[in-house]
Scaffold this motif. Structure first.
Motif, mmCIF file in Angstrom:
data_model
loop_
_atom_site.group_PDB
_atom_site.id
_atom_site.type_symbol
_atom_site.label_atom_id
_atom_site.label_comp_id
_atom_site.label_asym_id
_atom_site.label_seq_id
_atom_site.Cartn_x
_atom_site.Cartn_y
_atom_site.Cartn_z
ATOM 1 N N UNK A 58 0.846 -1.195 0.000
ATOM 2 C CA UNK A 58 0.000 0.000 0.000
ATOM 3 C C UNK A 58 0.878 1.240 0.000
ATOM 4 N N UNK A 59 0.497 2.227 -0.809
ATOM 5 C CA UNK A 59 1.306 3.441 -0.916
ATOM 6 C C UNK A 59 1.156 4.342 0.289
ATOM 7 N N UNK A 60 0.006 4.276 0.967
ATOM 8 C CA UNK A 60 -0.243 5.159 2.115
ATOM 9 C C UNK A 60 -0.682 4.330 3.316
ATOM 10 N N UNK A 61 -0.724 4.988 4.492
ATOM 11 C CA UNK A 61 -1.097 4.293 5.716
ATOM 12 C C UNK A 61 0.115 3.700 6.397
ATOM 13 N N UNK A 62 -0.144 2.860 7.403
ATOM 14 C CA UNK A 62 0.953 2.154 8.055
ATOM 15 C C UNK A 62 0.662 0.660 8.035
ATOM 16 N N UNK A 63 1.690 -0.112 8.282
ATOM 17 C CA UNK A 63 1.580 -1.562 8.143
ATOM 18 C C UNK A 63 0.512 -2.149 9.060
ATOM 19 N N UNK A 64 0.432 -1.651 10.290
ATOM 20 C CA UNK A 64 -0.564 -2.187 11.226
ATOM 21 C C UNK A 64 -1.978 -1.923 10.728
ATOM 22 N N UNK A 65 -2.195 -0.744 10.166
ATOM 23 C CA UNK A 65 -3.512 -0.405 9.625
ATOM 24 C C UNK A 65 -3.884 -1.342 8.482
ATOM 25 N N UNK A 66 -2.926 -1.613 7.598
ATOM 26 C CA UNK A 66 -3.189 -2.515 6.476
ATOM 27 C C UNK A 66 -3.453 -3.927 6.977
ATOM 28 N N UNK A 67 -2.656 -4.384 7.919
ATOM 29 C CA UNK A 67 -2.859 -5.744 8.470
ATOM 30 C C UNK A 67 -4.234 -5.874 9.101
ATOM 31 N N UNK A 68 -4.649 -4.857 9.832
ATOM 32 C CA UNK A 68 -5.958 -4.902 10.488
ATOM 33 C C UNK A 68 -7.084 -4.950 9.459
ATOM 34 N N UNK A 69 -6.946 -4.167 8.395
ATOM 35 C CA UNK A 69 -7.967 -4.149 7.351
ATOM 36 C C UNK A 69 -8.050 -5.496 6.643
ATOM 37 N N UNK A 70 -6.892 -6.093 6.355
ATOM 38 C CA UNK A 70 -6.861 -7.399 5.694
ATOM 39 C C UNK A 70 -7.454 -8.471 6.603
ATOM 40 N N UNK A 71 -7.096 -8.445 7.878
ATOM 41 C CA UNK A 71 -7.624 -9.430 8.829
ATOM 42 C C UNK A 71 -9.136 -9.329 8.941
ATOM 43 N N UNK A 72 -9.649 -8.085 8.977
ATOM 44 C CA UNK A 72 -11.091 -7.894 9.082
ATOM 45 C C UNK A 72 -11.801 -8.390 7.824
ATOM 46 N N UNK A 73 -11.205 -8.149 6.657
ATOM 47 C CA UNK A 73 -11.821 -8.588 5.406
ATOM 48 C C UNK A 73 -11.766 -10.099 5.247
ATOM 49 N N UNK A 74 -10.667 -10.704 5.702
ATOM 50 C CA UNK A 74 -10.483 -12.142 5.529
ATOM 51 C C UNK A 74 -11.284 -12.954 6.529
ATOM 52 N N UNK A 75 -11.370 -12.451 7.769
ATOM 53 C CA UNK A 75 -12.062 -13.212 8.792
ATOM 54 C C UNK A 75 -11.409 -14.539 9.081
ATOM 55 N N UNK A 76 -10.123 -14.632 8.803
ATOM 56 C CA UNK A 76 -9.386 -15.892 8.953
ATOM 57 C C UNK A 76 -7.999 -15.581 9.499
ATOM 58 N N UNK A 77 -7.744 -15.868 10.762
ATOM 59 C CA UNK A 77 -6.442 -15.526 11.353
ATOM 60 C C UNK A 77 -5.267 -16.269 10.733
ATOM 61 N N UNK A 78 -5.549 -17.331 9.974
ATOM 62 C CA UNK A 78 -4.441 -18.084 9.369
ATOM 63 C C UNK A 78 -3.851 -17.367 8.158
#
Length: 405
Positions: A58-78
């Motif tokens: 991602x060009x903007x934001x921070x890594x934690x923000x991106x990880x949180x967004x991906x985790x929420x979209x995936x709904x799969x901690x694996x």
């Protein structure tokens, strides 16, 4: 065709989303290994969750923000992809070593990712025409034969048509243009065009810059330069013809008098599919023309007086070096200024012309380099052109007819 790994740069844009549609329709052919996007974090996260790409950039934001967004979209901690953020994120994704890197980024910021993909040995499916245009000598030097597959519909059409003959048999290339929403208008009639009108492209839904470029025909000027660089055909053998229906995407004329054209609906799915699968074709990527239906196709000469962008592009393309980078950068600034209400529609190309003239007069002086043999010199010319364009649009008084802007 064996299965290929794919990295999609600009995954949330028009080209990127369509590329992922093609990939999803052919799951046995493609595996997404990297996604890169700009500001649309929500859609990027959804795409990552769907494709399970191991690298998300991602060009903007921070890594934690991106990880949180991906985790929420995936709904799969694996599912925990590697996440990179910042100005170099797309370049890192481009250099991941995928079999195919689709560069769907808009603008000259796509140059470093283009070079990274070529350096990694990936096939480059190139929709980011600006990176080739601004970095022509650099990109051509970095690419091995057939490593770049054009995704622009016009250049994809030319590449397909060139299969019908040898390079030595080509007389000229004919690049088609819709003419944009203002086809047939005189320069005087274009003076009062509003931003909303400029974004009303008759056939395609694209981003603000590309859609405006299609209205001014700057996009066609860039495509003429791109055709020259991709196919090594001189500028005096590359023509532009207005074809409003956009069923013929471009043509190649051969020495014996024959012309081979590539036809199809005015959509991007086939060029994108070919970019991913070249030289093979995928099945059922789009619906072909209905030859049982009566239809009429028109062709008109380009009006260089009303739309001088193509003529100016030929001039900077023939000059070479950093001139195309200056043309492209000045245009991006002028487009923004137009949409901000600072200049009128015809001022866009006029501004580009003034910056090009200033570059021609200053080249070799005051640190302005005409040499395009390094990324630094190209990007320095890009920065100079943007600064000069901002000076021009900031100083130019603008009359606003009818208060429309």
């Amino acid at each position: 065709m064996s299965s290929r790994t794919v990295a999609v740069l600009g995954s949330t844009g028009s080209i990127g989303t369509q590329a992922l549609e093609v990939v999803a329709a052919h799951p046995d052919r493609f595996t997404v290994v990297a996604l890169s996007a700009g500001r649309n974090l929500r859609l990027l996260a959804e795409q990552a969750a769907t494709t399970r790409a191991p690298l998300v950039a991602a060009a903007v934001g921070d890594a934690d923000e991106v990880r949180a967004a991906v985790a929420a979209a995936a709904g799969d901690p694996s599912y925990r992809p590697e996440v990179v953020v910042g100005d170099d994120a797309a370049t890192l994704a481009a250099g991941c070593g995928a079999d195919v890197v689709l560069n769907g980024i808009t603008g000259s910021i796509g140059l470093r990712p283009t070079l990274a993909a070529l350096a990694a040995g990936s096939t480059l499916a190139l929709a980011n025409k600006e990176s080739l245009i601004v970095g022509g000598p650099l990109v051509k030097k970095a690419a091995r034969p057939d490593q770049i597959v054009p995704v622009d519909s016009e250049h994809s059409a030319i590449a397909q048509s060139l299969r019908g003959g040898r390079a030595s048999e080509v007389r000229r290339l004919v690049v088609t243009a819709s003419g944009g929403p203002f086809r047939g208008r005189t320069r005087a009639e274009l003076a009062g065009v509003t931003p909303d009108q400029a974004l009303a492209h008759p056939n395609f839904s694209m981003g603000r810059v590309i859609t405006t470029n299609s209205a001014t025909l700057v996009n066609k000027g860039l495509e003429v330069i791109e055709a020259h660089l991709l196919f090594d055909v001189p500028f005096d053998r590359i023509d532009v013809v207005v074809h409003p229906q956009q069923q013929i995407h471009s043509m190649v004329e051969f020495h014996d008098g024959s012309t081979i054209a590539q036809l199809g609906p005015p959509r991007m799915l086939v060029p994108i599919g070919l970019g991913l699968s070249w030289p093979e074709r995928l099945t059922d990527v789009d619906v072909p023309c209905d030859w049982t239906a009566a239809q009429t196709w028109e062709f008109h000469p380009l009006d260089d007086d009303a739309f001088p962008a193509v003529r100016l592009a030929r001039r900077v393309g023939e000059a070479g070096g950093t001139h195309p980078a200056v043309y492209n950068a000045a245009n991006e600034v002028a487009v923004d200024a137009f949409h901000d209400g600072a200049i009128g529609f015809t001022d866009i190309v006029d501004t580009v012309a003034r910056v090009v003239e200033a570059h021609e007069a200053s080249a070799g002086h005051n640190g302005i380099d005409v040499d395009a043999s390094s990324v630094d010199s190209v990007l320095a010319a890009d920065r100079w052109a943007r600064e000069r364009a901002r000076e021009i649009v900031g100083a130019a008084p603008v009359e606003t007819p009818g208060g429309d802007r």
